[in-house]
Write a protein that holds these residues in place. Structure first.
Motif, PDB file in Angstrom:
ATOM      1  N   VAL A  60       0.811  -1.224   0.000  1.00 24.44           N
ATOM      2  CA  VAL A  60       0.000   0.000   0.000  1.00 24.44           C
ATOM      3  C   VAL A  60       0.843   1.272   0.000  1.00 24.44           C
ATOM      4  N   ALA A  61       2.115   1.190   0.389  1.00 17.29           N
ATOM      5  CA  ALA A  61       2.936   2.407   0.422  1.00 17.29           C
ATOM      6  C   ALA A  61       4.404   2.035   0.389  1.00 17.29           C
ATOM      7  N   ALA A  62       5.229   3.001  -0.001  1.00 16.70           N
ATOM      8  CA  ALA A  62       6.676   2.802  -0.014  1.00 16.70           C
ATOM      9  C   ALA A  62       7.355   4.148   0.177  1.00 16.70           C
ATOM     10  N   THR A  63       8.576   4.099   0.685  1.00 17.99           N
ATOM     11  CA  THR A  63       9.382   5.314   0.798  1.00 17.99           C
ATOM     12  C   THR A  63      10.791   5.013   0.287  1.00 17.99           C
ATOM     13  N   ALA A  64      11.507   6.077  -0.079  1.00 16.93           N
ATOM     14  CA  ALA A  64      12.928   5.978  -0.426  1.00 16.93           C
ATOM     15  C   ALA A  64      13.593   7.246   0.073  1.00 16.93           C
ATOM     16  N   GLU A  65      14.774   7.082   0.664  1.00 15.08           N
ATOM     17  CA  GLU A  65      15.414   8.223   1.329  1.00 15.08           C
ATOM     18  C   GLU A  65      15.767   9.357   0.370  1.00 15.08           C
ATOM     19  N   ASN A  66      15.920   9.025  -0.916  1.00 14.49           N
ATOM     20  CA  ASN A  66      16.356  10.051  -1.872  1.00 14.49           C
ATOM     21  C   ASN A  66      15.196  10.669  -2.638  1.00 14.49           C
ATOM     22  N   ALA A  67      13.967  10.298  -2.273  1.00 17.84           N
ATOM     23  CA  ALA A  67      12.806  10.778  -3.027  1.00 17.84           C
ATOM     24  C   ALA A  67      11.852  11.525  -2.107  1.00 17.84           C
ATOM     25  N   ASP A  68      11.181  12.503  -2.675  1.00 14.83           N
ATOM     26  CA  ASP A  68      10.170  13.246  -1.933  1.00 14.83           C
ATOM     27  C   ASP A  68       9.041  12.306  -1.509  1.00 14.83           C
ATOM     28  N   HIS A  69       8.573  11.494  -2.440  1.00 15.75           N
ATOM     29  CA  HIS A  69       7.606  10.445  -2.119  1.00 15.75           C
ATOM     30  C   HIS A  69       7.677   9.359  -3.186  1.00 15.75           C
ATOM     31  N   VAL A  70       7.048   8.228  -2.888  1.00 16.21           N
ATOM     32  CA  VAL A  70       7.112   7.077  -3.790  1.00 16.21           C
ATOM     33  C   VAL A  70       5.694   6.664  -4.156  1.00 16.21           C
ATOM     34  N   GLU A  71       5.456   6.431  -5.443  1.00 15.01           N
ATOM     35  CA  GLU A  71       4.146   5.970  -5.916  1.00 15.01           C
ATOM     36  C   GLU A  71       4.269   4.552  -6.450  1.00 15.01           C
ATOM     37  N   ILE A  72       3.164   3.814  -6.360  1.00 12.89           N
ATOM     38  CA  ILE A  72       3.109   2.458  -6.925  1.00 12.89           C
ATOM     39  C   ILE A  72       2.473   2.599  -8.309  1.00 12.89           C
ATOM     40  N   HIS A  73       3.195   2.180  -9.339  1.00 13.77           N
ATOM     41  CA  HIS A  73       2.744   2.374 -10.722  1.00 13.77           C
ATOM     42  C   HIS A  73       2.602   1.045 -11.443  1.00 13.77           C
ATOM     43  N   GLU A  74       1.804   1.071 -12.496  1.00 11.42           N
ATOM     44  CA  GLU A  74       1.797  -0.045 -13.439  1.00 11.42           C
ATOM     45  C   GLU A  74       1.914   0.514 -14.848  1.00 11.42           C
ATOM     46  N   MET A  84       1.726   4.613 -18.273  1.00  9.87           N
ATOM     47  CA  MET A  84       2.055   4.358 -16.882  1.00  9.87           C
ATOM     48  C   MET A  84       0.986   5.039 -16.049  1.00  9.87           C
ATOM     49  N   ARG A  85       0.501   4.349 -15.034  1.00 10.31           N
ATOM     50  CA  ARG A  85      -0.459   5.027 -14.159  1.00 10.31           C
ATOM     51  C   ARG A  85      -0.252   4.617 -12.711  1.00 10.31           C
ATOM     52  N   GLU A  86      -0.649   5.512 -11.836  1.00  4.71           N
ATOM     53  CA  GLU A  86      -0.533   5.243 -10.414  1.00  4.71           C
ATOM     54  C   GLU A  86      -1.628   4.260  -9.998  1.00  4.71           C
ATOM     55  N   MET A  87      -1.314   3.394  -9.036  1.00  7.56           N
ATOM     56  CA  MET A  87      -2.301   2.470  -8.482  1.00  7.56           C
ATOM     57  C   MET A  87      -2.605   2.949  -7.064  1.00  7.56           C
ATOM     58  N   PRO A  88      -3.585   3.847  -6.929  1.00 10.78           N
ATOM     59  CA  PRO A  88      -3.826   4.480  -5.624  1.00 10.78           C
ATOM     60  C   PRO A  88      -4.231   3.468  -4.554  1.00 10.78           C
ATOM     61  N   ALA A  89      -4.863   2.362  -4.940  1.00  7.77           N
ATOM     62  CA  ALA A  89      -5.291   1.361  -3.954  1.00  7.77           C
ATOM     63  C   ALA A  89      -4.164   0.395  -3.609  1.00  7.77           C
ATOM     64  N   GLY A  90      -3.029   0.513  -4.286  1.00  8.46           N
ATOM     65  CA  GLY A  90      -1.913  -0.374  -3.998  1.00  8.46           C
ATOM     66  C   GLY A  90      -1.874  -1.571  -4.924  1.00  8.46           C
ATOM     67  N   LEU A  91      -0.924  -2.453  -4.646  1.00  9.50           N
ATOM     68  CA  LEU A  91      -0.663  -3.599  -5.515  1.00  9.50           C
ATOM     69  C   LEU A  91      -1.002  -4.881  -4.774  1.00  9.50           C
ATOM     70  N   ASN A  92      -1.952  -5.630  -5.332  1.00 10.26           N
ATOM     71  CA  ASN A  92      -2.406  -6.864  -4.707  1.00 10.26           C
ATOM     72  C   ASN A  92      -1.331  -7.951  -4.792  1.00 10.26           C
ATOM     73  N   ILE A  93      -1.056  -8.604  -3.653  1.00  9.91           N
ATOM     74  CA  ILE A  93      -0.095  -9.710  -3.618  1.00  9.91           C
ATOM     75  C   ILE A  93      -0.903 -10.972  -3.309  1.00  9.91           C
ATOM     76  N   PRO A  94      -1.185 -11.805  -4.307  1.00  9.98           N
ATOM     77  CA  PRO A  94      -2.075 -12.942  -4.081  1.00  9.98           C
ATOM     78  C   PRO A  94      -1.497 -13.947  -3.087  1.00  9.98           C
ATOM     79  N   ALA A  95      -2.380 -14.669  -2.394  1.00  7.72           N
ATOM     80  CA  ALA A  95      -1.964 -15.725  -1.467  1.00  7.72           C
ATOM     81  C   ALA A  95      -1.155 -16.761  -2.232  1.00  7.72           C
ATOM     82  N   SER A  96      -0.071 -17.221  -1.616  1.00  8.61           N
ATOM     83  CA  SER A  96       0.805 -18.234  -2.231  1.00  8.61           C
ATOM     84  C   SER A  96       1.174 -17.861  -3.662  1.00  8.61           C
ATOM     85  N   GLY A  97       1.411 -16.588  -3.883  1.00  7.72           N
ATOM     86  CA  GLY A  97       1.723 -16.116  -5.230  1.00  7.72           C
ATOM     87  C   GLY A  97       2.988 -15.300  -5.267  1.00  7.72           C
ATOM     88  N   LYS A  98       3.216 -14.689  -6.407  1.00  8.85           N
ATOM     89  CA  LYS A  98       4.454 -13.956  -6.633  1.00  8.85           C
ATOM     90  C   LYS A  98       4.136 -12.790  -7.552  1.00  8.85           C
TER      91      LYS A  98
END
Ligand SMILES: [Cu+2]
Length: 147
Positions: A60-74, A84-98
């Motif tokens: 749902v969120a990420a940070t990096a010390e060298n960036a003002d903020h971090v977005e999750i994109h696809e 390219m677009r932002e995924m405001p709801a975050g990135l789904n990680i399926p059960a037993s998946g990758k």
């Protein structure tokens, strides 16, 4: 004894990639990396593989010390154009998946870079998952390729 020193460094470097793997709950974050950015660029990209041995989760969120903020994109093909677009709801990680964050697909977008991302740099950051919580990661930028 002097001969031992280069051997030691070679060993340390070889072990670097797997040492960057991070575990939290059922999740393993493999090889978090950042892409070297061209001079003057104010955005950068970061990648990793997230393996899930547990229940479904969501990045749902990420940070990096060298960036003002971090977005999750696809990135996806829309009418024959890669967009390219932002995924405001975050990135789904399926059960037993990758889920792979890689060029041309899901990625973290480092917005407002305070300085360019140099070859060989390590950038401290965090990832926040809905269930597993927050974990520290080091995004490693590959050293410049030998020519
Ligand atoms: Cu992006």
């Amino acid at each position: 004894m002097k001969r031992m020193i280069p051997l030691f460094f070679a060993f340390a470097l070889a072990g670097g990639a797997s040492a960057a793997d991070v575990q939290i709950g059922g999740l393993t974050i493999h090889d978090p990396s950042a892409k070297q950015s061209p001079k003057g660029a104010d955005v950068g990209a970061a990648f990793m593989v997230i393996e899930n041995k547990g229940a479904a989760d969501r990045l749902v969120a990420a940070t990096a010390e060298n960036a003002d903020h971090v977005e999750i994109h696809e990135m996806s093909m829309t009418d024959g154009v890669m967009k390219m677009r932002e995924m405001p709801a975050g990135l789904n990680i399926p059960a037993s998946g990758k889920v792979e964050l890689k060029p041309g697909s899901y990625h973290l977008m480092l917005m407002g870079l305070k300085q360019p991302i140099a070859a060989g740099a390590t950038i401290k950051g965090t990832l926040t998952f809905e269930r597993a919580g927050k974990v520290a990661v080091d995004f490693v930028t590959p050293a410049a390729a030998a020519k």
